[in-house]
Scaffold this motif. Sequence first.
Motif, PDB file in Angstrom:
ATOM      1  N   LYS A 126       0.818  -1.218   0.000  1.00 10.85           N
ATOM      2  CA  LYS A 126       0.000   0.000   0.000  1.00 10.85           C
ATOM      3  C   LYS A 126       0.851   1.267   0.000  1.00 10.85           C
ATOM      4  O   LYS A 126       0.323   2.354  -0.177  1.00 10.85           O
ATOM      5  N   LEU A 127       2.148   1.119   0.187  1.00 14.83           N
ATOM      6  CA  LEU A 127       3.029   2.283   0.272  1.00 14.83           C
ATOM      7  C   LEU A 127       3.953   2.422  -0.940  1.00 14.83           C
ATOM      8  O   LEU A 127       4.926   3.164  -0.894  1.00 14.83           O
ATOM      9  N   THR A 128       3.658   1.746  -2.024  1.00 17.15           N
ATOM     10  CA  THR A 128       4.542   1.797  -3.192  1.00 17.15           C
ATOM     11  C   THR A 128       4.664   3.205  -3.769  1.00 17.15           C
ATOM     12  O   THR A 128       5.714   3.582  -4.271  1.00 17.15           O
ATOM     13  N   ARG A 129       3.596   3.995  -3.687  1.00 17.61           N
ATOM     14  CA  ARG A 129       3.642   5.362  -4.220  1.00 17.61           C
ATOM     15  C   ARG A 129       4.246   6.362  -3.235  1.00 17.61           C
ATOM     16  O   ARG A 129       4.523   7.491  -3.594  1.00 17.61           O
ATOM     17  N   ALA A 130       4.432   5.958  -1.993  1.00 13.08           N
ATOM     18  CA  ALA A 130       4.966   6.860  -0.965  1.00 13.08           C
ATOM     19  C   ALA A 130       6.494   6.831  -1.019  1.00 13.08           C
ATOM     20  O   ALA A 130       7.152   6.146  -0.249  1.00 13.08           O
ATOM     21  N   GLU A 131       7.030   7.595  -1.943  1.00 14.51           N
ATOM     22  CA  GLU A 131       8.471   7.552  -2.199  1.00 14.51           C
ATOM     23  C   GLU A 131       9.321   8.118  -1.073  1.00 14.51           C
ATOM     24  O   GLU A 131      10.478   7.762  -0.937  1.00 14.51           O
ATOM     25  N   ARG A 132       8.751   9.003  -0.270  1.00 12.83           N
ATOM     26  CA  ARG A 132       9.529   9.647   0.793  1.00 12.83           C
ATOM     27  C   ARG A 132       9.368   8.957   2.139  1.00 12.83           C
ATOM     28  O   ARG A 132       9.812   9.464   3.159  1.00 12.83           O
ATOM     29  N   VAL A 133       8.730   7.791   2.163  1.00 16.97           N
ATOM     30  CA  VAL A 133       8.534   7.050   3.411  1.00 16.97           C
ATOM     31  C   VAL A 133       9.640   6.011   3.570  1.00 16.97           C
ATOM     32  O   VAL A 133       9.921   5.243   2.653  1.00 16.97           O
ATOM     33  N   GLN A 134      10.249   6.024   4.748  1.00 18.43           N
ATOM     34  CA  GLN A 134      11.289   5.058   5.083  1.00 18.43           C
ATOM     35  C   GLN A 134      10.825   4.301   6.328  1.00 18.43           C
ATOM     36  O   GLN A 134      10.364   4.922   7.296  1.00 18.43           O
ATOM     37  N   VAL A 135      10.938   2.971   6.315  1.00 13.67           N
ATOM     38  CA  VAL A 135      10.450   2.152   7.423  1.00 13.67           C
ATOM     39  C   VAL A 135      11.590   1.301   7.965  1.00 13.67           C
ATOM     40  O   VAL A 135      12.311   0.646   7.205  1.00 13.67           O
ATOM     41  N   TRP A 136      11.725   1.328   9.298  1.00 14.86           N
ATOM     42  CA  TRP A 136      12.771   0.588  10.003  1.00 14.86           C
ATOM     43  C   TRP A 136      12.150  -0.361  11.017  1.00 14.86           C
ATOM     44  O   TRP A 136      11.129  -0.048  11.619  1.00 14.86           O
ATOM     45  N   GLN A 137      12.798  -1.488  11.216  1.00 12.88           N
ATOM     46  CA  GLN A 137      12.422  -2.415  12.274  1.00 12.88           C
ATOM     47  C   GLN A 137      13.545  -2.447  13.298  1.00 12.88           C
ATOM     48  O   GLN A 137      14.714  -2.646  12.949  1.00 12.88           O
ATOM     49  N   ILE A 138      13.177  -2.234  14.556  1.00  8.12           N
ATOM     50  CA  ILE A 138      14.112  -2.417  15.663  1.00  8.12           C
ATOM     51  C   ILE A 138      13.802  -3.803  16.212  1.00  8.12           C
ATOM     52  O   ILE A 138      12.687  -4.035  16.701  1.00  8.12           O
ATOM     53  N   PRO A 139      14.737  -4.753  16.133  1.00  7.81           N
ATOM     54  CA  PRO A 139      14.450  -6.101  16.631  1.00  7.81           C
ATOM     55  C   PRO A 139      13.948  -6.064  18.082  1.00  7.81           C
ATOM     56  O   PRO A 139      14.482  -5.320  18.917  1.00  7.81           O
ATOM     57  N   ALA A 140      12.904  -6.847  18.357  1.00  8.03           N
ATOM     58  CA  ALA A 140      12.213  -6.797  19.647  1.00  8.03           C
ATOM     59  C   ALA A 140      13.137  -7.026  20.834  1.00  8.03           C
ATOM     60  O   ALA A 140      13.039  -6.322  21.846  1.00  8.03           O
ATOM     61  N   GLU A 141      14.063  -7.964  20.730  1.00  8.64           N
ATOM     62  CA  GLU A 141      14.958  -8.238  21.867  1.00  8.64           C
ATOM     63  C   GLU A 141      15.925  -7.077  22.099  1.00  8.64           C
ATOM     64  O   GLU A 141      16.277  -6.757  23.237  1.00  8.64           O
ATOM     65  N   GLN A 142      16.323  -6.402  21.029  1.00  6.11           N
ATOM     66  CA  GLN A 142      17.199  -5.235  21.160  1.00  6.11           C
ATOM     67  C   GLN A 142      16.421  -4.051  21.735  1.00  6.11           C
ATOM     68  O   GLN A 142      16.944  -3.275  22.537  1.00  6.11           O
ATOM     69  N   SER A 143      15.166  -3.922  21.347  1.00  2.00           N
ATOM     70  CA  SER A 143      14.310  -2.874  21.877  1.00  2.00           C
ATOM     71  C   SER A 143      14.082  -3.075  23.375  1.00  2.00           C
ATOM     72  O   SER A 143      14.091  -2.114  24.149  1.00  2.00           O
ATOM     73  N   ALA A 144      13.913  -4.322  23.789  1.00  2.00           N
ATOM     74  CA  ALA A 144      13.736  -4.622  25.213  1.00  2.00           C
ATOM     75  C   ALA A 144      15.005  -4.285  25.998  1.00  2.00           C
ATOM     76  O   ALA A 144      14.929  -3.771  27.119  1.00  2.00           O
ATOM     77  N   ALA A 145      16.170  -4.554  25.412  1.00  2.00           N
ATOM     78  CA  ALA A 145      17.436  -4.205  26.074  1.00  2.00           C
ATOM     79  C   ALA A 145      17.570  -2.687  26.206  1.00  2.00           C
ATOM     80  O   ALA A 145      18.065  -2.181  27.218  1.00  2.00           O
ATOM     81  N   LEU A 146      17.110  -1.958  25.199  1.00  2.00           N
ATOM     82  CA  LEU A 146      17.123  -0.499  25.254  1.00  2.00           C
ATOM     83  C   LEU A 146      16.187  -0.006  26.360  1.00  2.00           C
ATOM     84  O   LEU A 146      16.534   0.906  27.120  1.00  2.00           O
ATOM     85  N   ALA A 147      15.021  -0.618  26.492  1.00  2.00           N
ATOM     86  CA  ALA A 147      14.056  -0.229  27.527  1.00  2.00           C
ATOM     87  C   ALA A 147      14.632  -0.399  28.926  1.00  2.00           C
ATOM     88  O   ALA A 147      14.300   0.364  29.836  1.00  2.00           O
TER      89      ALA A 147
END
Length: 186
Positions: A126-147
């Motif tokens: 659904k985001l193929t036309r949204a050229e200026r959108v960048q999406v990142w995933q923070i791995p869940a276990e790394q996010s928990a370590a950050l928390a």
Amino acid sequence: MALKATIYKAQLQIADMDRHVYGDHNLTLAKHPSETDERLMNRVLAYALNVPADDLRGKLEFTKGLSDVDEPDLWQRDLTGEVVHWIDLGQPDDRRLMKAHGRSERVSVYSYASSTPVWWSGIDSKLTRAERVQVWQIPAEQSAALAALAERSMQLQISIQDGSVYVSTATQSAEIHPQLLKEARA
């Protein structure tokens, strides 16, 4: 009686070798009563990854976030009030991202839940036309370590090199490897 936000103070020392951005930043963060430490710390991470080298096009600022559905978690606005960079956390729907795409020069999303692959598979096409959108995933276990680094008063050293983020306090540290799901095309 409504619960009030909890105030957190963070002193960041950022050394971003990938973008050649270095500096000290004193942040005051309002943690919404329904917000988790994990989400709060991912807001700090998004700030560190996107803080501009200078303020010529405006400062990167925390917004009302969860308290206002029409605002992102962070944004950079120029002196005229136009949105330069819209930053959302979590798993926003495609309508929200397309609206943000129309209102800003750049949109970034940082998803940190273990359900990110399921969310992304449903929204990717659904985001193929949204050229200026960048999406990142923070791995869940790394996010928990950050928390786990969250404290009401924090001094964080954040080093970014070769796409990896190292966040440390005087006693603990977390290593984060954000994974790019969608690259913006400028």
